[in-house]
Scaffold this motif. Structure first.
Motif, PDB file in Angstrom:
ATOM      1  N   HIS A 124      -6.383  -2.821   9.683  1.00  0.00           N
ATOM      2  CA  HIS A 124      -6.644  -3.732   8.573  1.00  0.00           C
ATOM      3  C   HIS A 124      -5.364  -4.405   8.092  1.00  0.00           C
ATOM      4  O   HIS A 124      -5.375  -5.586   7.726  1.00  0.00           O
ATOM      5  N   VAL A 125      -4.268  -3.662   8.086  1.00  0.00           N
ATOM      6  CA  VAL A 125      -2.984  -4.231   7.661  1.00  0.00           C
ATOM      7  C   VAL A 125      -2.549  -5.320   8.633  1.00  0.00           C
ATOM      8  O   VAL A 125      -2.043  -6.378   8.231  1.00  0.00           O
ATOM      9  N   GLU A 127      -4.547  -7.158  10.328  1.00  0.00           N
ATOM     10  CA  GLU A 127      -5.428  -8.301  10.084  1.00  0.00           C
ATOM     11  C   GLU A 127      -4.961  -9.129   8.883  1.00  0.00           C
ATOM     12  O   GLU A 127      -5.095 -10.351   8.864  1.00  0.00           O
ATOM     13  N   MET A 128      -4.402  -8.471   7.891  1.00  0.00           N
ATOM     14  CA  MET A 128      -4.001  -9.155   6.663  1.00  0.00           C
ATOM     15  C   MET A 128      -2.707  -9.942   6.821  1.00  0.00           C
ATOM     16  O   MET A 128      -2.480 -10.927   6.129  1.00  0.00           O
ATOM     17  N   TRP A 134       2.558  -5.991   3.803  1.00  0.00           N
ATOM     18  CA  TRP A 134       1.458  -5.161   3.318  1.00  0.00           C
ATOM     19  C   TRP A 134       1.722  -3.666   3.364  1.00  0.00           C
ATOM     20  O   TRP A 134       1.161  -2.910   2.567  1.00  0.00           O
ATOM     21  N   TYR A 138       0.591  -1.977  -0.287  1.00  0.00           N
ATOM     22  CA  TYR A 138      -0.520  -1.044  -0.509  1.00  0.00           C
ATOM     23  C   TYR A 138      -0.110   0.245  -1.235  1.00  0.00           C
ATOM     24  O   TYR A 138      -0.864   0.744  -2.072  1.00  0.00           O
ATOM     25  N   ASN A 296      -2.993 -10.257  -5.772  1.00  0.00           N
ATOM     26  CA  ASN A 296      -4.223  -9.921  -5.040  1.00  0.00           C
ATOM     27  C   ASN A 296      -4.967  -8.731  -5.643  1.00  0.00           C
ATOM     28  O   ASN A 296      -5.819  -8.137  -4.977  1.00  0.00           O
ATOM     29  N   LEU A 300      -8.074  -6.604  -3.911  1.00  0.00           N
ATOM     30  CA  LEU A 300      -7.800  -5.274  -3.370  1.00  0.00           C
ATOM     31  C   LEU A 300      -8.697  -4.225  -4.035  1.00  0.00           C
ATOM     32  O   LEU A 300      -9.129  -3.269  -3.387  1.00  0.00           O
ATOM     33  N   TRP A 303     -12.579  -4.716  -2.638  1.00  0.00           N
ATOM     34  CA  TRP A 303     -12.912  -4.829  -1.211  1.00  0.00           C
ATOM     35  C   TRP A 303     -13.575  -3.548  -0.723  1.00  0.00           C
ATOM     36  O   TRP A 303     -13.040  -2.446  -0.893  1.00  0.00           O
ATOM     37  N   ASP A 305     -15.224  -3.417   2.600  1.00  0.00           N
ATOM     38  CA  ASP A 305     -15.381  -3.434   4.051  1.00  0.00           C
ATOM     39  C   ASP A 305     -16.841  -3.166   4.421  1.00  0.00           C
ATOM     40  O   ASP A 305     -17.170  -2.205   5.122  1.00  0.00           O
TER      41      ASP A 305
END
Length: 509
Positions: A124-125, A127-128, A134, A138, A296, A300, A303, A305
């Motif tokens: 996922h990181v 993808e971001m 990130w 996080y 964000n 965050l 979300w 998923d």
């Protein structure tokens, strides 16, 4: 003294002591005798709650944060926890030190050093965007305002209950009286109190078992002894002796140890920042990560998923929210007890100022030092972790790149022992108070009851060291316990708002 002890014994509440004690002993036996089977069963329950009801945890997390800010700036925020106009019992530094160290301070230190490694490997990181952006963001999000909002809001609730209403029954259920009414003293209240104590012990065990192996690895590197489960157990026992000695001295011992913690913690951060050779990178990456997080934050926080492309929020965000909800059983109660003389607004915003800022500074300095080694090509941290598969060994290797790293390992070991001791001082004080039907004024629990809880809180972590799936088991126990505890947290906050409004009317607005 003898008369006082006799009177306290008569006020003991065996139900909230024996039932949790029996439940924890049963868990210890199951985890030791059937580690694989217990791990499988707990994993199934965790998957069901985290996967099917994940949005439930996320809504409560964001909701409590928003409500805490509303309370602070509403008329309720002006209420003094004590008599109107009363001055704070502790100075801001001493109060803030106890606030920060009474909770997850040892875990904060551990995860500050290594959490970015997990995120750097998350699909996922990738993808971001970049790891640089990130993997540094996080950790700040997962250890930032939302999780501290549980502490901040409940500390105000319990402080109001203790210092304004002056209740003698110092239990979780008592904070719900404004809504539960007479049911507080019946089955509903009993259930809440037993649930609270079991959740408290589950959270305690999680903290002890997650970070203690790092302390073991640091001592192994320092003195050259071989790492083993028995060394970890020895560390737990030594820590237990330290916090037991402090807790028997009461709040004075806790405040002294909390101040010592903050100085050791500050020395560790200063050494890494000033002598690690990456001060500019650490500060700039941290500054960027803060901006990235706040920009964000809502996204965050919400979300889920829904397509389960990575299950990232189920594995991380939901677990952290649940973990802190479980810890919110004990730490905010202690925070409320030391907040006499402060206003509701000062308690909530002071917790954010001291707790959140100390946490974020820890992640920025310690986390970005390791991330900097990776991103600037000074050490292939991810490759090292992939080869050895041991997170604790990887952290020791990261710290080994610092000049005179033995000093850092020494500071790390002392800080973790002090953090553990301070955290469990506060928890032992709260748990021992739970064991009485009522306590008057500023009365503390008896020494025997403190000693009982000091020993009980160490049993489950020792048992779980023998379970191969201990980390997963503990995380799952936290998530399971947090499911009903979250409902109780909402009930407590609603009761506090109702009672605080009534109190304002009593004062004439």
């Amino acid at each position: 003294m003898e008369k006082k002890n006799t009177a306290q014994k008569r006020r003991l509440d065996p139900f909230t002591t024996i039932v949790p004690f029996g439940a924890i002993l049963a868990l210890c036996v199951v985890f030791i005798l059937a580690p694989e089977r217990s791990t499988g069963a707990l994993a199934a329950i965790r998957g069901f709650l985290g996967d099917s009801f994940g949005v439930y945890y996320l809504i409560i997390g964001l909701g409590v944060l928003i409500v805490s800010l509303w309370i602070s700036f509403s008329p309720i925020g002006k209420i003094t926890l004590g008599k109107p106009g009363e001055k704070p019992k502790y100075g801001f530094w001493t109060w803030g030190a106890m606030v920060f160290t009474c909770g997850l301070a040892a875990d904060i230190l551990f995860y500050s050093l290594c959490e970015w490694i997990y995120y750097a490997q998350e699909p996922h990181v990738a993808e971001m965007g970049s790891i640089q952006d990130w993997a540094s963001t996080y950790p700040l999000f997962h250890w930032g305002p939302t999780v501290w909002s549980f502490y901040a809001t409940l500390a105000a609730c319990f402080g109001f209950m203790l210092h304004v209403r002056g209740v003698k029954k110092q239990k979780y259920s008592e904070a719900c009286r404004a809504i539960l009414g007479p049911h507080t003293d019946r089955a509903a209240g009993r259930f809440i109190d037993v649930l609270a104590v079991i959740a408290l012990i589950a959270g305690t065990a999680t903290t002890f078992s997650v970070a203690t192996p790092l302390l073991s690895a640091a001592l192994t590197s320092l003195v050259g002894v071989q790492s083993s489960k028995y060394l970890t157990i020895a560390i737990l026992v030594i820590t237990c002796l330290v916090y037991t000695a402090a807790v028997l001295k009461g709040i004075r011992g806790v405040s002294w140890l909390a101040n010592a913690c903050m100085y050791l913690f500050g020395a560790l951060l200063a050494y890494v920042l000033l002598f690690g050779g990456q001060a500019r990178y650490i500060i700039e990456t941290g500054f960027t990560a803060l901006g990235n997080m706040f920009q964000n934050y809502i996204g965050l926080s919400t979300w889920t998923d829904a397509l389960r492309t990575s299950s990232f929020p189920q594995n991380w965000t939901i677990f952290y929210w649940a973990y802190w909800m479980v810890w919110a059983v004990a730490s905010p109660f202690f925070m409320g007890s030391i907040s006499r003389g402060r206003t509701v607004k000062q308690v909530i915003l002071g917790t954010y100022i001291f707790g959140v800022s100390s946490t974020l500074v820890s992640f920025i300095v310690l986390g970005n030092y390791g991330l900097g080694l990776q991103m600037m090509g000074k050490m292939d941290v991810l490759g090292f972790y992939g080869a050895c598969g041991d997170l604790y060994e990887t952290v020791i290797a990261i710290l080994g790149t610092l000049p005179c790293h033995q000093i850092v390992l020494g500071l790390l070991a002392l800080s973790m022992i002090a953090f553990y001791a301070t955290s469990f001082d506060s928890i032992t004080l709260v748990a021992s108070q739970y064991s009485y039907r009522e306590l008057t004024g500023g009365e503390e629990a008896g020494r025997g009851m403190k000693l009982f809880w000091a020993i009980l809180l160490i049993l489950l972590p020792i048992a779980l060291i023998f379970s191969e799936g201990s980390m997963n088991n503990l995380q799952t126990v936290s998530i399971i316990a947090a499911f009903p505890i979250a409902m109780v947290i909402v009930l407590i906050i609603a009761s506090f708002i109702k009672d605080a409004k009534a109190y304002l009317k009593e004062l004439g607005g």
